[in-house]
Design a protein around this motif. Structure first.
Motif, PDB file in Angstrom:
ATOM      1  N   ALA A  71      50.817  55.767  11.836  1.00 59.02           N
ATOM      2  CA  ALA A  71      49.433  55.304  11.761  1.00 59.02           C
ATOM      3  C   ALA A  71      48.879  55.411  10.341  1.00 59.02           C
ATOM      4  O   ALA A  71      48.145  54.527   9.872  1.00 59.02           O
ATOM      5  CB  ALA A  71      48.559  56.116  12.710  1.00 59.02           C
ATOM      6  N   ALA A  72      49.225  56.504   9.617  1.00 55.87           N
ATOM      7  CA  ALA A  72      48.714  56.669   8.252  1.00 55.87           C
ATOM      8  C   ALA A  72      49.233  55.580   7.331  1.00 55.87           C
ATOM      9  O   ALA A  72      48.491  55.015   6.513  1.00 55.87           O
ATOM     10  CB  ALA A  72      49.093  58.043   7.722  1.00 55.87           C
ATOM     11  N   GLN A  88      40.064  53.703  13.704  1.00 56.27           N
ATOM     12  CA  GLN A  88      40.181  54.498  12.480  1.00 56.27           C
ATOM     13  C   GLN A  88      40.048  53.608  11.248  1.00 56.27           C
ATOM     14  O   GLN A  88      39.376  53.961  10.276  1.00 56.27           O
ATOM     15  CB  GLN A  88      41.516  55.235  12.471  1.00 56.27           C
ATOM     16  CG  GLN A  88      41.667  56.196  11.302  1.00 56.27           C
ATOM     17  CD  GLN A  88      43.008  56.923  11.324  1.00 56.27           C
ATOM     18  OE1 GLN A  88      43.943  56.499  12.014  1.00 56.27           O
ATOM     19  NE2 GLN A  88      43.091  58.016  10.566  1.00 56.27           N
ATOM     20  N   ALA A  89      40.682  52.431  11.282  1.00 57.91           N
ATOM     21  CA  ALA A  89      40.572  51.508  10.149  1.00 57.91           C
ATOM     22  C   ALA A  89      39.134  51.035   9.974  1.00 57.91           C
ATOM     23  O   ALA A  89      38.662  50.848   8.837  1.00 57.91           O
ATOM     24  CB  ALA A  89      41.507  50.316  10.365  1.00 57.91           C
ATOM     25  N   TRP A 133      50.255  52.555   8.207  1.00 58.98           N
ATOM     26  CA  TRP A 133      49.635  51.268   8.580  1.00 58.98           C
ATOM     27  C   TRP A 133      48.210  51.188   8.040  1.00 58.98           C
ATOM     28  O   TRP A 133      47.765  50.137   7.559  1.00 58.98           O
ATOM     29  CB  TRP A 133      49.640  51.141  10.108  1.00 58.98           C
ATOM     30  CG  TRP A 133      48.949  49.884  10.581  1.00 58.98           C
ATOM     31  CD1 TRP A 133      49.505  48.659  10.704  1.00 58.98           C
ATOM     32  CD2 TRP A 133      47.580  49.766  10.972  1.00 58.98           C
ATOM     33  NE1 TRP A 133      48.571  47.759  11.154  1.00 58.98           N
ATOM     34  CE2 TRP A 133      47.366  48.418  11.323  1.00 58.98           C
ATOM     35  CE3 TRP A 133      46.517  50.667  11.059  1.00 58.98           C
ATOM     36  CZ2 TRP A 133      46.153  47.958  11.763  1.00 58.98           C
ATOM     37  CZ3 TRP A 133      45.293  50.196  11.487  1.00 58.98           C
ATOM     38  CH2 TRP A 133      45.113  48.851  11.840  1.00 58.98           C
ATOM     39  N   LEU A 134      47.475  52.321   8.072  1.00 61.38           N
ATOM     40  CA  LEU A 134      46.108  52.326   7.560  1.00 61.38           C
ATOM     41  C   LEU A 134      46.088  52.065   6.062  1.00 61.38           C
ATOM     42  O   LEU A 134      45.253  51.286   5.565  1.00 61.38           O
ATOM     43  CB  LEU A 134      45.448  53.663   7.889  1.00 61.38           C
ATOM     44  CG  LEU A 134      44.029  53.873   7.340  1.00 61.38           C
ATOM     45  CD1 LEU A 134      43.080  52.833   7.916  1.00 61.38           C
ATOM     46  CD2 LEU A 134      43.532  55.286   7.660  1.00 61.38           C
ATOM     47  N   THR A 145      46.723  48.424   5.408  1.00 60.76           N
ATOM     48  CA  THR A 145      45.549  47.610   5.764  1.00 60.76           C
ATOM     49  C   THR A 145      44.495  47.668   4.669  1.00 60.76           C
ATOM     50  O   THR A 145      43.938  46.637   4.256  1.00 60.76           O
ATOM     51  CB  THR A 145      44.958  48.091   7.094  1.00 60.76           C
ATOM     52  OG1 THR A 145      45.972  47.996   8.106  1.00 60.76           O
ATOM     53  CG2 THR A 145      43.749  47.256   7.488  1.00 60.76           C
ATOM     54  N   LEU A 146      44.205  48.870   4.168  1.00 53.63           N
ATOM     55  CA  LEU A 146      43.215  48.996   3.100  1.00 53.63           C
ATOM     56  C   LEU A 146      43.704  48.328   1.823  1.00 53.63           C
ATOM     57  O   LEU A 146      42.913  47.706   1.094  1.00 53.63           O
ATOM     58  CB  LEU A 146      42.909  50.477   2.843  1.00 53.63           C
ATOM     59  CG  LEU A 146      42.312  51.260   4.023  1.00 53.63           C
ATOM     60  CD1 LEU A 146      42.078  52.711   3.626  1.00 53.63           C
ATOM     61  CD2 LEU A 146      41.024  50.624   4.493  1.00 53.63           C
ATOM     62  N   ARG A 197      44.075  53.000  16.258  1.00 53.00           N
ATOM     63  CA  ARG A 197      44.315  52.619  14.868  1.00 53.00           C
ATOM     64  C   ARG A 197      43.191  51.705  14.347  1.00 53.00           C
ATOM     65  O   ARG A 197      42.716  51.857  13.221  1.00 53.00           O
ATOM     66  CB  ARG A 197      45.658  51.899  14.763  1.00 53.00           C
ATOM     67  CG  ARG A 197      46.865  52.807  14.877  1.00 53.00           C
ATOM     68  CD  ARG A 197      48.128  52.031  14.561  1.00 53.00           C
ATOM     69  NE  ARG A 197      49.315  52.892  14.601  1.00 53.00           N
ATOM     70  CZ  ARG A 197      50.528  52.508  14.216  1.00 53.00           C
ATOM     71  NH1 ARG A 197      50.713  51.270  13.751  1.00 53.00           N
ATOM     72  NH2 ARG A 197      51.541  53.337  14.261  1.00 53.00           N
TER      73      ARG A 197
END
Length: 450
Positions: free
Chosen positions: A3-4, A150-151, A6-7, A10-11, A147
């Motif tokens: 998840a970290a 969180q994003a 992927w985040l 994304t950013l 996810r």
């Protein structure tokens, strides 16, 4: 992918978008690819209280080209913003709310698809939403929803800064100008400020603007000569009349009856006088002679009332007021105003000046008038009188100002209305721009603080 990681990707997709590409579109394309979605849409509020606007859609270069789809996406985003929590279709038990009609409708757009909307919140306010769609056979899992939420927490402040940067884009895109001009910029700013100050102190003409009405130079009101009923109306407002022309007839039946009764009384009294003379009855003769005088007076009064049953025009001119065409048969009392007439030539102007401007108007001041019936014709005027008594109009106090036309006015008629501008000396351009604001501030200051 964790998840970290992927985040971070994304950013990075949003922050490191290539030059010349829209970061919002780069973000929705990355989300569509990483989450295997058929469509991802992003909507934001441009202002704090405005509605969400769909700004980027992964499978549309220009969202405005698909009006119906954009409306469905907008409705789904507004549902998520109103609930302030994630909504999915088909609904999941782990989520607190079930989707609304907008998500159900959006789920039918691609035939049958799963929909997920995640609100973007910042400082307790929803500033936008992400809406994702993919095949109904692969509904959104709890892990994916977490996810996205969180994003959304990290993306919300970045998107707000991005919108603020868009507002400054027009200013930032201005060219810097030639190199020789850059050292002169401070001096140019000082020069521009000095020029504005000089313009603000430039004297200009002061004018008082007031609504105006054209009236006859001498108006006469025609009143009912006696009690009666309206029988015939010969003239209405706007009609030209000649002196002596009949304007109105009152019902004369009652007057005729009174005249016949007076004639009968006179005949009886004269017969009684003859009989008293034949009998040499001096006392009865005196009584009957008094009755004869009384009957003659009543007969004379009845004849005068009969003559006054018709109202005649006292002058050549126009009927300016008093439409009695729908009052035939109505009773009138002696002295009641029936019509107003005015001469066809010669006019006076009546202006209504606000009490805040009346001190600037003087007898002899000149100005211009334009009437609504002839807006292309400007007529010169001169103030002749300022009435000392206030007149209330639409809840505001003002004073009536009379003025005379300075020249010929072809086509002008009593009753025309327009706007007059009266010269009231000179003032600074800054005062003209501020208008009544300084006076309003003074009154407010006095009201609050004394």
């Amino acid at each position: 992918m964790p998840a970290a990681g992927w985040l971070m990707e994304t950013l990075a997709a949003f922050l490191q978008a290539p030059r010349g590409t829209d970061p919002l579109r780069a973000l929705v394309l990355h989300l569509a690819a990483s989450l295997r979605c058929d469509r991802v849409a992003l909507g934001l509020r441009r202002r704090s209280r405005s509605e969400i606007e769909v700004l980027a859609v992964s499978d549309l270069v220009r969202p405005a080209d698909a009006g119906e789809l954009v409306r469905d996406l907008h409705a789904a985003m507004m549902e998520a913003a109103a609930s302030a929590c994630t909504l999915t279709h088909p609904s999941r038990r782990a989520l607190p709310l079930h989707p609304g009609l907008a998500h159900v409708q959006l789920g039918r757009v691609l035939g049958a698809c799963a929909v997920c909307s995640v609100p973007l919140a910042l400082d307790g306010r929803v500033i936008g939403a992400l809406t994702l769609q993919r095949d109904l056979g692969a509904p959104f899992r709890t892990e994916e929803i977490l996810r996205l939420e969180q994003a959304a927490q990290f993306l919300a402040p970045m998107l707000r800064l991005h919108l603020a940067g868009r507002r400054r884009l027009a200013l930032d895109a201005l060219p810097d100008g030639p190199a020789w001009l850059r050292p002169l910029r401070p001096h140019l700013a000082i020069g521009a400020l000095a020029l504005l100050s000089a313009l603000a102190l430039l004297p200009v003409e002061r004018e008082v603007v007031a609504p105006a009405q054209v009236r006859g130079l001498h108006e006469r009101q025609l009143v009912a000569p006696r009690d009666g009923f309206i029988a015939v109306v010969h003239a209405r407002p706007g009609v030209r009349i000649a002196e002596g022309q009949p304007l109105l007839d009152l019902d004369g039946e009652a007057v005729r009856q009174a005249q016949r009764a007076a004639e009968a009384s006179l005949s009886q009294a004269e017969t009684a006088v003859s009989e008293a003379l034949a009998r040499h009855d001096q006392a009865q003769l005196v009584v009957q002679m008094a009755r004869v005088d009384e009957a003659r007076a009543r007969l004379e009064q009845a004849r005068e009332d009969q003559e006054r049953s018709r109202v005649l025009a006292p002058m050549d001119g126009l009927v300016v007021d008093g439409d009695l065409s729908r009052s035939v048969g109505a009773p009138v009392r002696r002295g009641e105003v029936l019509m107003t007439v005015a001469p066809a030539e010669g006019f006076r102007l009546v202006l209504w000046v606000d009490e805040r401007d009346v001190a600037r108007v003087r007898v002899g001041s000149s100005g211009m008038l334009r009437v609504a019936a002839r807006p292309g014709q400007a007529l010169a005027l001169t103030v002749t009188r300022v009435t000392p008594v206030a007149v209330t109009r639409e809840g505001r106090n003002g004073f009536e100002v009379e003025a005379a036309l300075s020249g010929a006015a072809p086509g002008l008629r009593p009753g025309f209305e327009g706007v007059a501008r009266i010269g009231a000396g000179r003032q600074l351009l800054l005062q003209a721009l501020l208008g009544r604001l300084p006076d309003s501030l003074r009154i407010g200051w006095w009201t609050l603080l004394g």
